[in-house]
Design a protein around this motif. Structure first.
Motif, PDB file in Angstrom:
ATOM      1  N   PRO A  25     -11.311  10.122 -12.196  1.00 44.49           N
ATOM      2  CA  PRO A  25     -10.867   9.002 -11.380  1.00 44.49           C
ATOM      3  C   PRO A  25      -9.459   9.270 -10.838  1.00 44.49           C
ATOM      4  O   PRO A  25      -8.667   9.943 -11.521  1.00 44.49           O
ATOM      5  N   ALA A  26      -9.195   8.743  -9.687  1.00 39.17           N
ATOM      6  CA  ALA A  26      -7.862   8.919  -9.090  1.00 39.17           C
ATOM      7  C   ALA A  26      -6.856   8.008  -9.788  1.00 39.17           C
ATOM      8  O   ALA A  26      -7.228   7.071 -10.483  1.00 39.17           O
ATOM      9  N   ALA A  27      -5.575   8.332  -9.600  1.00 34.65           N
ATOM     10  CA  ALA A  27      -4.527   7.462 -10.154  1.00 34.65           C
ATOM     11  C   ALA A  27      -3.458   7.240  -9.100  1.00 34.65           C
ATOM     12  O   ALA A  27      -3.095   8.156  -8.351  1.00 34.65           O
ATOM     13  N   ILE A  28      -2.978   5.992  -9.037  1.00 32.52           N
ATOM     14  CA  ILE A  28      -1.972   5.676  -8.023  1.00 32.52           C
ATOM     15  C   ILE A  28      -0.611   5.554  -8.688  1.00 32.52           C
ATOM     16  O   ILE A  28      -0.466   4.866  -9.696  1.00 32.52           O
ATOM     17  N   HIS A  29       0.388   6.216  -8.126  1.00 37.16           N
ATOM     18  CA  HIS A  29       1.726   6.182  -8.710  1.00 37.16           C
ATOM     19  C   HIS A  29       2.575   5.182  -7.929  1.00 37.16           C
ATOM     20  O   HIS A  29       2.929   5.423  -6.783  1.00 37.16           O
ATOM     21  N   LEU A  30       2.828   4.061  -8.572  1.00 37.17           N
ATOM     22  CA  LEU A  30       3.455   2.958  -7.872  1.00 37.17           C
ATOM     23  C   LEU A  30       4.866   3.275  -7.384  1.00 37.17           C
ATOM     24  O   LEU A  30       5.338   2.701  -6.402  1.00 37.17           O
ATOM     25  N   ASP A  31       5.535   4.188  -8.042  1.00 40.93           N
ATOM     26  CA  ASP A  31       6.889   4.526  -7.592  1.00 40.93           C
ATOM     27  C   ASP A  31       6.877   5.172  -6.218  1.00 40.93           C
ATOM     28  O   ASP A  31       7.828   5.076  -5.460  1.00 40.93           O
ATOM     29  N   LYS A  32       5.776   5.814  -5.893  1.00 35.43           N
ATOM     30  CA  LYS A  32       5.696   6.445  -4.575  1.00 35.43           C
ATOM     31  C   LYS A  32       4.943   5.577  -3.554  1.00 35.43           C
ATOM     32  O   LYS A  32       5.091   5.751  -2.344  1.00 35.43           O
ATOM     33  N   CYS A  33       4.114   4.662  -4.063  1.00 38.75           N
ATOM     34  CA  CYS A  33       3.216   3.892  -3.178  1.00 38.75           C
ATOM     35  C   CYS A  33       4.012   3.027  -2.190  1.00 38.75           C
ATOM     36  O   CYS A  33       4.961   2.355  -2.566  1.00 38.75           O
ATOM     37  N   LEU A  69       2.105  -8.848  -2.111  1.00 34.98           N
ATOM     38  CA  LEU A  69       1.562  -9.382  -3.365  1.00 34.98           C
ATOM     39  C   LEU A  69       0.596  -8.400  -4.028  1.00 34.98           C
ATOM     40  O   LEU A  69      -0.061  -8.735  -5.004  1.00 34.98           O
ATOM     41  N   LEU A  70       0.526  -7.238  -3.485  1.00 41.35           N
ATOM     42  CA  LEU A  70      -0.465  -6.302  -4.023  1.00 41.35           C
ATOM     43  C   LEU A  70       0.193  -5.244  -4.893  1.00 41.35           C
ATOM     44  O   LEU A  70       1.289  -4.775  -4.612  1.00 41.35           O
ATOM     45  N   GLU A  71      -0.500  -4.894  -5.942  1.00 44.77           N
ATOM     46  CA  GLU A  71      -0.170  -3.684  -6.685  1.00 44.77           C
ATOM     47  C   GLU A  71      -1.436  -2.872  -6.713  1.00 44.77           C
ATOM     48  O   GLU A  71      -2.481  -3.351  -7.124  1.00 44.77           O
ATOM     49  N   PHE A  72      -1.348  -1.681  -6.266  1.00 48.33           N
ATOM     50  CA  PHE A  72      -2.569  -0.895  -6.117  1.00 48.33           C
ATOM     51  C   PHE A  72      -2.855  -0.136  -7.401  1.00 48.33           C
ATOM     52  O   PHE A  72      -1.985   0.544  -7.935  1.00 48.33           O
ATOM     53  N   LYS A  73      -4.068  -0.321  -7.867  1.00 49.05           N
ATOM     54  CA  LYS A  73      -4.465   0.553  -8.955  1.00 49.05           C
ATOM     55  C   LYS A  73      -5.966   0.824  -8.853  1.00 49.05           C
ATOM     56  O   LYS A  73      -6.719   0.063  -8.255  1.00 49.05           O
ATOM     57  N   VAL A  74      -6.355   1.941  -9.445  1.00 48.38           N
ATOM     58  CA  VAL A  74      -7.745   2.353  -9.345  1.00 48.38           C
ATOM     59  C   VAL A  74      -8.547   1.673 -10.454  1.00 48.38           C
ATOM     60  O   VAL A  74      -8.161   1.693 -11.625  1.00 48.38           O
ATOM     61  N   ASN A  75      -9.619   1.065 -10.041  1.00 48.06           N
ATOM     62  CA  ASN A  75     -10.537   0.472 -11.005  1.00 48.06           C
ATOM     63  C   ASN A  75     -11.461   1.586 -11.492  1.00 48.06           C
ATOM     64  O   ASN A  75     -12.367   2.027 -10.789  1.00 48.06           O
ATOM     65  N   GLU A  76     -11.186   2.054 -12.706  1.00 49.63           N
ATOM     66  CA  GLU A  76     -11.858   3.274 -13.159  1.00 49.63           C
ATOM     67  C   GLU A  76     -13.361   3.084 -13.341  1.00 49.63           C
ATOM     68  O   GLU A  76     -14.133   4.034 -13.254  1.00 49.63           O
ATOM     69  N   GLU A  77     -13.753   1.846 -13.551  1.00 47.56           N
ATOM     70  CA  GLU A  77     -15.195   1.611 -13.706  1.00 47.56           C
ATOM     71  C   GLU A  77     -15.922   1.801 -12.385  1.00 47.56           C
ATOM     72  O   GLU A  77     -17.018   2.337 -12.338  1.00 47.56           O
ATOM     73  N   LYS A  78     -15.264   1.335 -11.348  1.00 45.82           N
ATOM     74  CA  LYS A  78     -15.935   1.412 -10.051  1.00 45.82           C
ATOM     75  C   LYS A  78     -15.751   2.783  -9.388  1.00 45.82           C
ATOM     76  O   LYS A  78     -16.503   3.141  -8.491  1.00 45.82           O
ATOM     77  N   CYS A  79     -14.703   3.458  -9.748  1.00 49.68           N
ATOM     78  CA  CYS A  79     -14.335   4.683  -9.050  1.00 49.68           C
ATOM     79  C   CYS A  79     -15.433   5.733  -9.184  1.00 49.68           C
ATOM     80  O   CYS A  79     -15.912   6.020 -10.279  1.00 49.68           O
ATOM     81  N   PHE A 108      -7.259   9.930  -2.354  1.00 48.48           N
ATOM     82  CA  PHE A 108      -6.289  11.009  -2.516  1.00 48.48           C
ATOM     83  C   PHE A 108      -6.069  11.740  -1.185  1.00 48.48           C
ATOM     84  O   PHE A 108      -4.950  12.010  -0.769  1.00 48.48           O
ATOM     85  N   LYS A 109      -7.191  11.991  -0.503  1.00 48.36           N
ATOM     86  CA  LYS A 109      -7.087  12.735   0.758  1.00 48.36           C
ATOM     87  C   LYS A 109      -6.382  11.928   1.846  1.00 48.36           C
ATOM     88  O   LYS A 109      -5.749  12.486   2.722  1.00 48.36           O
ATOM     89  N   ASN A 110      -6.524  10.634   1.766  1.00 43.59           N
ATOM     90  CA  ASN A 110      -5.958   9.815   2.840  1.00 43.59           C
ATOM     91  C   ASN A 110      -4.551   9.307   2.583  1.00 43.59           C
ATOM     92  O   ASN A 110      -3.886   8.826   3.492  1.00 43.59           O
ATOM     93  N   ALA A 148       0.980   9.599  -3.064  1.00 39.75           N
ATOM     94  CA  ALA A 148       1.199   8.736  -4.219  1.00 39.75           C
ATOM     95  C   ALA A 148      -0.029   8.709  -5.123  1.00 39.75           C
ATOM     96  O   ALA A 148      -0.042   8.037  -6.143  1.00 39.75           O
ATOM     97  N   ILE A 149      -1.083   9.433  -4.727  1.00 33.40           N
ATOM     98  CA  ILE A 149      -2.318   9.413  -5.517  1.00 33.40           C
ATOM     99  C   ILE A 149      -2.589  10.818  -6.050  1.00 33.40           C
ATOM    100  O   ILE A 149      -2.476  11.800  -5.323  1.00 33.40           O
TER     101      ILE A 149
END
Lengths: 596, 899
Positions: free
Chosen positions: A572-580, A540-550, A557-559, A564-565
Motif C-alpha cells: 500500500p502507498a503511504a502519504i507523508h504529510l510533511d511534504k503533502c 480540512l483534509l488530511e490525506f492518508k491511504v486507507n490500507e484496506e481499500k488500497c 505515487f505516480k501522480n 509526498a507519496i
C-alpha cells in the motif's frame, strides 16, 4: 434553393468550435470536393446542436445519423465509408455511457428523444448565417401574419393567451408586460433583448443567438408592432463574439430582405435593430442597469418605479425580454397562444431550455415541456451521474440567484412556483448537477464570491452584506468556523434579501439559504468537527491511504507532484504529510476511493 | 382634509399627499422621521444606502422611501421591527466597512453615520476583518479624499452629476472593491473636477473634507454666519464657519435663493484672503521719499480733506474724480457717491461697470426702460430653451452655469453662440462658433430668418412694442448669406438656430461680456433685446434678456448711483426733479451736469483737468486696457487716494492709502445680477486699524463740513437708500434676513420682482426695437498683427487676484496666465502646449505660456487679466463704445511668436 443528395450538418456552436469543429468542417469540405461530390453533398455549419459534451457533433441527413467527438483525421474514412460507400462509421457513433449501446440515429439518443423543441426549433438544422434557410423553415411567417393580419391588441392578446412568462428568470407574464408598455404614453418606445447571459454555467441564450438569430429578430419585430416601437437594441455581452457576429449578419440580411427597416414587408411599418455590446458585468443583466449601460453610463440598477414599461431606455417606455423569450414569440403568433398554452403546467406554459452541466453524463442544452420532472431531465436526458462510485447530491438551479434541490425533491416539476417552493428558482435555466464529491458549503461560498465580485457596489446590503457573508463562508471552509457563524449568516441573509436595491442582492443569499436548508449538517461538520464531509475543502483534509481499500496500484505515487507519496509494488502507498500540499491529485486519481 | 388630494396611511394615520411626492417626502412633511444617508435634495433618488427602508403592505421586499412615489391607499410603516432590524444591520455593516473612528475625524459631531449609530444604540463594531481600503488621496490642494471613511452612499456622485452637472466622479470598480472615482481613477486635479466642492458639501461622513479646514475647529465650536459670496454676480448664499475670529470654512446655505445649496470653487474655497498677513492694517501716507509710511487715521483723513479742499478751491470740484468699488457693499458705494456729489460737489463718480456692463445698463434701459437682468436664476433650471451668447458661464458664473446644465439634463434645449468652444458649449444642442465682434450681424441674420419665415410673435410685437417697421427694413439688409458670412458660420446653421429659437416659447437669452465689451457693446445689447421682443419672450418666466453681472456687487454699485449720470435708484442727475429731491435730502446744491466716466477721467488726468483721483477697491493698473497708458495717468495725477484691503499695483501710486474692512468684516448688502438685495454680514473683526469704507467716506465728509447721521450699513440703507429710491422703497434690513428681495420693490408689503416687464408691459411702456447696423471691431487683424485677442475671466481666479491670489489652493490650481491658442495656429507657429510665447500688440507685449486648446478656433488668442505677469491688458485696445465708454476688451489685433 439547390438540392443535395445528402446534408452533413456539422455543429458550429461555440462548444463544438472549441472542440475543433472548424478544422473538421474544413476537412469535410476538402474531402467532399476531393471525391468530386461537392454538387451532391452539402456541408452545412449549423448553430449549436445542444449536445455539447460530445462535440464536435454532426448529423448526416436524410439518414439522421449522428456522429460524435469527430476529429480531422476521421474525415477521410467517414466520407469514403458513409458518403461514398453508404456504410456509416460505427466507431464514431454515440455510445450510451451506462449500457454501452451504440445509437446511430440522433432521435433515438435519450438526450434528444425526451426533448420538445420550440425555442430551439431550428437548432442544429439550419445554417445560422442564412436567412433563406430560416425562411424555408417557416421563418418570418409569424411576422407577416402579425403585420398584415393582426392588430397590436390581437398580438398582445395572443401572447397573453399563450401564458408565456419571462425566461430570464423572474417569470413575469410577457403579454402583460407588453400591454403595460403599449398603454404607456409616448411617441418613442423601445424593444430590447437581454442577451447579457451571466449565470455561471448558463449558455442557452448564446446558443439560440448562434443557432437561430432570426427567431430573435422576428420576435422583437412582432413586439415592436404590438407596442408601437420603431427601434430596438440587443444587449449582448462582448464575450459572445460568435453570437454577436451571427446576430449582426441576421440583422443585415433582414434589412436587405425588407424584414427590418422603414417599410417592413411593404406594410409601412418601420423597425430597426442595433446590437449593443456589454462589457460583461453580471449586474447588467438587471433591466435598469442594462438600460443605463446602453445609455452609455455605468451599468448600475436604479430603483423602480418607474418601471421600464413606463420609463425605460432614455426614459421612454420600453419592453425588455431575454433571448429565449423572444425566440418563442414567432411560433406563438404562428400557431396561436392556445397551442402554446396547451403545453406545460397550470402556471407555467410552454417549454423551458436548460443548460445542463456539472456532474452529469450528457452535458448540453435541453428543452423540455414545463412540468417535466428534474429527475427526468437529469437522468433520462442527462444520463445521470458519470462516476460510478459517486451519488447524486443536489442540483443547483438558477445559478448564483438560485438554490439547490436535493435528492428528496428531485421529482419536483419544472414550474416556476413548484421550484420556488423547494427553495430554488427557475432562473434563466442554469442547471448544475452535483455529485457527492461536492461540498455544499464550498458551493455556497463559490456563488457568494461571484455575487460579491459582481455586486455593482451601490447599495449597502449587497456590497457590505455579501462581503461579510463571504468572509464567514471563507472562514468556515478554511476550518476557522465558529459556533455563532450560522446565526450571523441567517441574520444577514434575510436582511440582504429584503433590503437590497435590485435582484442581484435580493437573490444573492439564496445559495447559502438553500444549502443551509438541506445541508445544514455539512456546515455544522465544518464548524464543530472541522471536517468536510464531501472531502472537498482542502484546509480540512488530511490525506492518508486507507490500507484496506488500497489495491496497491501505485497510481497515487505516480501522480503526486511533490513526491509526498511512497509506494513499492505490492505494498500500500503511504502519504507523508510533511511534504503533502493537499493538491488532491492522489484523491482524484484513486480508482478505489482508497484515499481518505 | 382636502378631499381632492389622494391619501395614504403612514404608521396607521391617514395622510394626504401630492402626486409625485415620495413616501419620504410625505413622511418628512408630517414630521415623521425616516433616517437616510443617500437622499440628496434636488437630485434624482438613487436608493443606495437602504437606510430609509420602510414597510409597504403588499410589497415583496422593504421599500426605499426616498425613491418610491406615494400611492393612493398605500399602507406604510416607517419603523416596524423588521425595518428597525434591517436599518440597524445596515448601519453596522457601514460602520464595519472602513475606518469609522470618530475621535480625530473632521466630521465628528456632524456625521450622519455617527448620529445613526447613536440613534440605533450600536456600541461596538460586530463585523471584523480586513475590508478593501484605498489610500487617502491628499494630493490636491483643497479636498481630502479619505476612502477609508467612505460609505459609498453616492451623495457626492449625485452632487457632482445631478446638482452641479460637472460629471467628474462616479462609481468605479465593483463589489467590495467599489470606490468613487474620476474618469480613469485619477486624482481630482488631473480629472474633469472643477473643485466646486459640492461633493464635500454632500458627504455625510468624513470621507470628503475641506483640506484647509483640517484641524481648525470641531463642528460644535464654530459660529455659523450667513452671508453672500464675494465673487461673481450670482450672489450665492453661504455659511461662514467662524472660530476665534477666523473663518475656518464655508458651506452653502441649503434651500436659499439663488444658489440652492451650491457654491463654486471660489465661493467655497476663496475666503482666506481675509486673514492674509498682507492685509493693510494702518493708514499709509506717501512720504517725500516716495515710500508709504504708517499714519494715524486723523493724519490720513485730515490730509485727504485738506488736499481735496485745496484742489477744489484752486481747480473746482470737477477736478476731483472717484471710482467706486463693485466688490464692496452697497452702503459703501452710496456713501462714496454721496461724498462726491454732496460734500465735494461733482458727479465725477463711476465704477467698474464701465468696463463690463455699462452697455447693458444703457442698452436695456433704452429698449425696455430698465437696464437690469429681466428674469431670475430660479428660472434657469426650469427653462425649456436657453440661448447663451458671449458667456463663458461655467467659468465666470459657475453656479448659474450649473443651473443651465441642470435644465439641459431635464430636457431643455441649449444654444450656445461663442467664438470659443466653452465649457457650456459642450452641453449645447446647437453650438454656433461666431466670429469675435460679429454679434449684431449674426442676430440681424437670425431675425431676418425669423421674419422671412413668419416665426415672429406678431401679436406681442403689435401689442407691446414700437419701432418694428424700421427693424424689419434693417434686418432685410442682413440676408442669411450675408449674416452668416460676417459671423463666419454656415447659412444652414444660422437658419437652424433661428428656427430652433422660435420653436420654444418662452426662450431665455443669457449673455455676458462677450456681448458688451465691444465698441458696439450697446448695439449688441440692444440686438439681444430686439431678438427677444421679436420672439415675444420678454416679460415671462423662463424668458427675457439676462445679462450676468460680473462682480458680486456691480449691480449694487450701479443701483447706488456710483455712475456719473445717476443718483441712487437710477434717478437721473439731469432730471431737475430728481436733483431737487436729493439736494433737499442732503441739504446742499449739486451740479446739474453728468460727471465723467472712467475713460474720461483718464483723459482728464492727461489733459491736466483732473487733479485728484480717489480709487476705492479697484486695481485700475491691471484692469484697464493698455496698462502702460493707465499707469502713466496714475503716476501723473496730482493726488491719488486709495481705499483697499491689500497693497495693489494701483496703490503703489497712491498718496494716501486707507486700510479698509473686507467682506465678512462689515455689515451691509450686495445686489446680485437678478436684482436681489442680499445681506452681507460681519463675521470677524477687521485687522489692525482697518475700517469700513462707508465710515471712511463719512469721516472725510465730516472734515469737508458735512455731518452725516447714518452710523451703520443698516442706517444708510433703511434711512437713506430705501427712502430716496422708489425702486428700493419696500426693502428694509428687517426684510432681508433670508433670501433678500428683488427690486423693484415699491412698498413694504411688496414681495419683490422676479420677472420684470410682466407679459410685455415694459417699464418704459412699449418696448423699443432699434434698427442696428453691424460695425466691425476697431482693430482687425492685419499682416503685422494677424490674430484676434479676446479676453476674459478664468474659473480659479477673480479680478486681479487681490483676493483669490491670497487664498490657499486657488493659486495651486492656476498659478500663471497663459495665451490660449488653437491647435492650427500652434502648429503653424511651431508652438507646443506649455511653450513660452511672446504676444504683442500695437500697445505692448507680454511673455506668457501657450495653452494649446481645442476651445479656441484658428485665428483667435484668448487671455485673462488675473495676473500682473502676462496680463492681457498690456495688449488690449483703449477704444470705447460711444455711448457707454466701455472698452473693446474682446477684440484687438496681436501677433504671437515663439519666445
Amino acid at each position: 434553393m439547390k438540392r443535395f443528395r445528402q446534408h452533413m450538418l456539422i455543429c458550429g456552436g461555440t462548444g463544438c468550435q472549441a472542440a475543433g469543429s472548424v478544422a473538421v468542417k474544413d476537412a469535410l469540405v476538402k474531402e467532399i470536393a476531393k471525391q468530386g461530390m461537392a454538387d451532391e453533398v452539402a456541408v452545412v455549419e449549423t448553430g449549436c446542436n445542444g449536445f455539447c459534451a460530445m462535440g464536435p457533433v454532426m448529423v448526416v441527413y436524410p439518414e439522421g445519423t449522428f456522429y460524435v467527438a469527430l476529429e480531422e483525421k476521421d474525415i477521410p474514412e467517414l466520407v469514403s465509408e458513409h458518403i461514398v460507400k453508404g456504410r456509416p462509421v460505427e466507431r464514431l457513433f454515440y455510445k450510451e455511457p451506462k449500457t454501452k449501446e451504440v445509437i446511430p440515429d440522433m432521435l433515438d439518443i435519450p438526450f434528444f428523444a425526451h426533448q420538445q423543441l420550440i425555442a430551439l426549433k431550428n437548432r442544429g438544422i439550419l445554417d445560422a448565417e442564412s436567412i433563406d434557410e430560416y425562411i424555408a423553415r417557416d421563418g418570418y411567417k409569424a411576422l407577416a401574419k402579425a403585420l398584415t393580419e393582426m392588430t397590436p391588441e390581437q398580438i398582445i392578446a395572443e401572447v397573453k393567451t399563450s401564458g408565456l412568462r419571462g425566461r430570464g428568470g423572474a417569470g413575469f407574464p410577457t403579454g402583460l408586460k407588453w400591454e403595460f408598455c403599449s398603454k404607456s404614453a409616448g411617441e418613442v418606445k423601445y424593444v430590447l433583448c437581454n442577451a447579457d447571459e451571466g449565470d455561471p454555467g448558463a449558455f442557452m441564450d448564446r446558443s439560440i443567438l448562434e443557432a437561430d438569430p432570426h427567431s430573435v429578430v422576428e420576435g422583437m419585430t412582432i413586439a415592436a408592432k404590438a407596442i408601437g416601437s420603431h427601434e430596438g437594441y440587443v444587449y449582448c455581452r462582448a464575450e459572445y463574439p460568435l453570437a454577436v457576429y451571427r446576430l449582426q449578419l441576421a440583422i443585415e440580411q433582414a434589412r436587405e430582405y425588407g424584414l427590418l427597416g422603414d417599410n417592413i414587408l411593404d406594410t409601412g411599418f418601420a423597425f430597426d435593430l442595433h446590437i449593443y455590446q456589454g462589457a460583461g458585468a453580471f449586474v447588467c443583466g438587471e433591466e435598469t442597469a442594462l438600460m443605463r449601460s446602453i445609455e452609455g453610463k455605468r451599468g448600475m440598477p436604479r430603483p423602480r418605479p418607474p418601471f421600464p414599461a413606463v420609463a425605460g431606455l432614455w426614459n421612454r417606455p420600453t419592453v425588455l425580454n431575454n433571448v429565449e423569450t423572444w425566440a418563442n414569440i414567432p411560433q406563438i403568433i404562428q400557431n396561436g397562444g392556445a397551442w402554446y398554452a396547451a403545453i406545460g403546467t397550470e402556471g407555467s406554459k410552454g417549454t423551458k431550455v436548460f443548460a445542463l452541466t456539472g456532474h452529469v453524463n450528457n452535458i448540453g442544452l435541453v428543452e423540455v415541456p414545463m412540468g417535466t420532472s428534474l429527475r427526468s431531465i437529469i437522468y433520462d436526458i442527462g444520463g445521470g451521474i458519470p462516476k460510478k462510485h459517486r451519488k447524486f447530491k443536489a442540483v443547483q438551479l438558477g445559478g448564483p440567484s438560485g438554490g439547490c434541490v436535493p435528492e428528496a425533491h428531485l421529482d419536483t416539476l419544472c414550474d416556476y412556483e413548484a421550484i420556488a417552493k423547494v427553495g430554488a428558482i427557475m432562473g434563466s435555466g442554469g442547471m448544475i448537477v452535483m455529485d457527492d464529491s461536492t461540498c455544499m458549503v464550498d458551493m455556497a461560498r463559490f456563488f457568494m464570491d461571484f455575487v460579491q465580485e459582481e455586486s455593482c457596489g451601490k447599495c449597502t446590503p449587497c456590497r457590505e452584506g455579501t462581503r461579510r457573508m463571504l468572509q464567514i463562508l471563507e472562514k468556515i471552509v478554511e476550518g476557522h468556523g465558529e459556533p455563532g457563524d450560522l446565526d450571523t449568516l441567517e441574520e444577514l441573509a434575510p436582511m440582504i434579501q429584503t433590503s437590497s436595491l435590485c435582484g442581484l442582492g435580493q437573490t444573492g443569499p439564496n445559495p447559502v439559504l438553500s444549502t443551509l436548508r438541506y445541508f445544514r449538517h455539512e456546515y455544522e461538520a465544518h464548524i464543530h468537527d472541522k471536517k468536510c464531509p464531501a472531502k472537498s475543502c482542502v484546509a480540512l483534509l488530511e490525506f492518508k491511504v486507507n490500507e484496506e481499500k488500497c489495491k496497491q496500484c501505485g497510481l497515487c505515487f505516480k501522480n503526486c507532484p511533490v513526491d509526498a507519496i511512497t509506494w513499492e509494488k505490492k505494498q500500500p502507498a503511504a502519504i507523508h504529510l510533511d511534504k503533502c500540499i493537499k493538491c488532491k491529485t492522489c484523491f482524484e486519481n484513486c480508482k478505489f476511493d482508497a484515499i481518505d | 382634509m382636502d378631499t381632492n388630494q389622494p391619501t395614504m396611511s403612514i404608521n396607521g394615520t391617514m395622510v394626504t399627499f401630492t402626486p409625485g411626492q415620495t413616501i419620504l417626502e410625505v413622511a418628512w412633511e408630517r414630521g415623521i422621521d425616516i433616517p437616510t444617508l443617500c437622499y440628496l435634495k434636488d437630485a434624482s433618488p438613487t436608493g443606495a444606502c437602504r437606510i430609509c427602508l420602510v414597510e409597504v403592505k403588499g410589497a415583496r421586499t422593504l421599500v426605499a422611501s426616498c425613491a418610491m412615489p406615494a400611492g393612493p391607499g398605500m399602507e406604510v410603516t416607517t419603523d416596524s421591527p423588521e425595518v428597525h432590524r434591517s436599518r440597524r444591520l445596515n448601519i453596522e455593516l457601514l460602520l464595519a466597512s472602513g475606518n469609522h473612528n470618530c475621535l480625530t475625524c473632521e466630521k465628528n459631531g456632524e456625521c450622519k453615520l455617527q448620529d445613526l449609530a447613536y440613534a440605533y444604540g450600536i456600541k461596538e463594531i460586530r463585523f471584523q476583518g480586513q475590508t478593501q481600503q484605498y489610500p487617502k488621496d491628499d494630493s490636491n490642494p483643497l479636498i481630502t479624499r479619505d476612502f477609508s471613511r467612505c460609505i459609498l452612499c453616492g451623495r457626492c456622485v449625485q452632487a457632482c452629476n445631478d446638482l452641479q452637472v460637472n460629471r467628474a466622479i462616479g462609481y468605479g470598480y465593483r463589489g467590495a472593491a467599489s470606490k468613487i472615482v474620476t474618469t480613469g481613477d485619477r486624482p481630482y486635479q488631473e480629472s474633469d473636477c472643477v473643485f466646486c466642492g459640492q461633493c464635500v458639501e454632500a458627504c455625510p461622513v468624513g470621507a470628503l473634507t475641506e483640506k484647509k479646514a483640517k484641524g481648525l475647529a470641531r463642528s460644535w465650536e464654530t459660529k455659523k454666519v450667513r452671508t453672500t459670496c464675494p465673487y461673481c454676480g450670482v450672489g450665492c448664499q453661504m455659511w461662514l464657519h467662524v472660530k476665534a475670529g477666523r473663518i475656518v470654512k464655508v458651506t452653502a446655505v441649503e434651500d436659499a435663493q439663488p444658489n440652492r445649496g451650491m457654491l463654486c470653487v471660489k465661493g467655497r474655497f476663496g475666503y482666506d484672503f481675509v486673514h492674509s498677513p498682507e492685509r493693510l492694517t494702518t493708514p499709509l501716507i506717501k512720504g517725500e521719499d516716495g515710500q508709504h509710511h504708517p499714519a494715524t487715521w486723523d493724519q490720513a483723513l485730515d490730509l485727504v480733506a485738506t488736499r481735496l479742499k485745496q484742489i477744489k478751491k484752486k481747480h473746482g470740484a470737477n477736478a476731483i474724480a472717484g471710482v467706486s468699488c463693485a466688490r464692496s457693499i452697497n452702503e459703501d458705494s452710496y456713501n462714496m457717491q454721496k461724498l462726491f456729489r454732496a460734500a465735494i460737489g461733482t458727479n465725477n463718480i463711476d465704477h467698474c461697470a464701465r468696463v463690463c456692463h455699462a452697455p447693458t445698463v444703457a442698452g436695456l434701459a433704452a429698449s425696455f426702460g430698465s437696464g437690469a437682468m429681466t428674469n431670475s436664476f430660479a428660472d434657469f433650471d426650469k427653462a425649456r430653451l436657453i440661448f447663451v451668447i458671449g458667456s463663458n458661464i461655467t467659468e465666470a458664473h459657475p453656479v448659474a452655469g450649473a443651473l443651465v446644465k441642470r435644465a439641459v439634463a431635464k430636457g431643455a434645449q441649449l444654444i450656445v453662440a461663442d467664438p470659443r468652444f466653452t465649457g457650456i458649449a459642450e452641453s449645447a444642442h446647437i453650438y454656433v462658433p461666431i466670429k469675435v465682434g460679429s454679434d449684431v450681424a449674426f442676430i440681424n441674420g437670425l431675425m431676418n430668418v425669423i421674419i422671412s419665415e413668419g416665426l415672429q410673435d406678431q401679436a406681442y410685437i403689435d401689442r407691446c412694442t414700437t419701432g418694428y417697421a424700421d427693424l424689419v427694413a434693417k434686418v432685410a439688409e442682413y440676408p442669411p448669406s450675408k449674416a452668416a458670412r460676417i459671423a463666419g458660420i454656415g447659412v444652414d446653421l444660422l437658419r437652424e438656430t433661428a428656427r430652433k429659437l422660435a420653436s420654444v416659447k418662452p426662450a431665455m437669452l443669457v449673455y455676458t461680456l462677450g456681448i458688451t465689451e465691444h465698441t458696439c457693446g450697446v448695439n449688441n445689447v440692444r440686438s439681444t433685446a430686439n431678438l427677444q421682443m421679436l420672439l415675444g419672450n420678454v416679460g415671462f418666466e423662463c424668458g427675457g434678456v439676462n445679462p450676468l453681472r460680473g462682480q458680486n456687487n456691480v449691480q449694487g454699485a450701479c443701483d447706488m448711483g456710483a455712475l456719473p449720470g445717476d443718483y441712487p435708484g437710477y434717478q437721473k442727475v439731469e432730471n431737475p426733479a430728481a436733483r431737487h429731491k436729493f439736494e433737499e435730502a442732503w441739504g446742499v446744491k449739486m451740479p446739474r451736469k453728468n460727471g465723467l466716466m472712467i475713460p474720461q477721467m483718464f483723459e482728464g488726468i492727461e489733459q491736466g483737468e483732473i487733479k485728484a483721483l480717489w480709487v476705492f477697491g479697484e486695481n485700475l493698473a491691471n484692469t484697464e486696457p493698455d496698462i502702460r497708458h493707465v499707469e502713466h495717468c496714475l503716476k501723473s495725477v496730482e493726488f491719488l487716494i486709495c481705499n483697499d484691503i491689500f497693497p495693489t499695483e494701483t496703490t503703489r501710486f497712491a498718496d494716501v492709502i486707507f486700510p479698509a474692512a473686507a467682506w465678512s468684516e462689515d455689515d451691509g448688502t450686495f445686489a446680485n445680477s437678478e436684482r436681489r438685495v442680499q445681506r452681507v454680514r460681519k463675521a470677524v473683526e477687521p485687522p489692525g486699524q482697518a475700517k469700513p469704507n462707508w465710515w471712511i467716506f463719512r469721516e472725510v465728509a465730516g472734515r469737508l463740513g458735512q455731518e452725516w447721521k447714518s452710523k451703520s450699513g443698516q442706517d444708510i440703507w433703511d434711512k437713506e437708500v430705501s427712502e430716496l429710491a422708489p425702486l428700493f422703497k419696500g426693502i428694509k434690513y428687517s426684510r432681508l434676513e433670508n433670501d433678500g428681495l428683488q427690486w423693484p420693490c415699491p412698498d413694504k408689503n411688496h414681495p419683490g420682482t422676479a420677472c420684470m416687464h410682466k407679459e410685455g408691459r415694459f417699464t418704459c411702456g412699449l418696448g423699443n426695437f432699434e434698427a442696428l447696423d453691424w460695425t466691425p471691431p476697431a482693430e482687425v487683424p492685419d499682416k503685422k498683427y494677424p490674430l484676434v485677442l479676446s479676453t476674459g475671466r478664468r474659473l480659479y481666479h477673480y479680478h486681479t487676484r487681490t483676493q483669490t491670489g491670497r487664498c490657499g489652493g486657488l493659486n495651486d490650481l492656476l498659478g500663471q496666465e497663459t495665451a490660449d491658442i488653437s491647435l492650427a495656429d500652434a502648429a503653424e507657429l511651431g508652438v507646443a502646449d506649455g511653450d513660452m510665447v511672446r504676444v504683442s500688440s500695437r500697445r505692448g507685449q507680454v511673455m506668457v505660456k501657450a495653452r494649446v486648446t481645442r476651445q479656441v478656433p484658428k485665428g483667435l488668442v484668448w487671455m485673462a487679466f488675473h495676473f500682473r505677469e502676462g496680463n492681457a491688458n498690456w495688449l488690449t485696445n483703449p477704444v470705447y463704445d460711444p455711448i457707454s465708454l466701455t472698452a473693446e476688451y474682446k477684440a484687438c489685433a496681436v501677433r504671437v511668436e515663439k519666445a
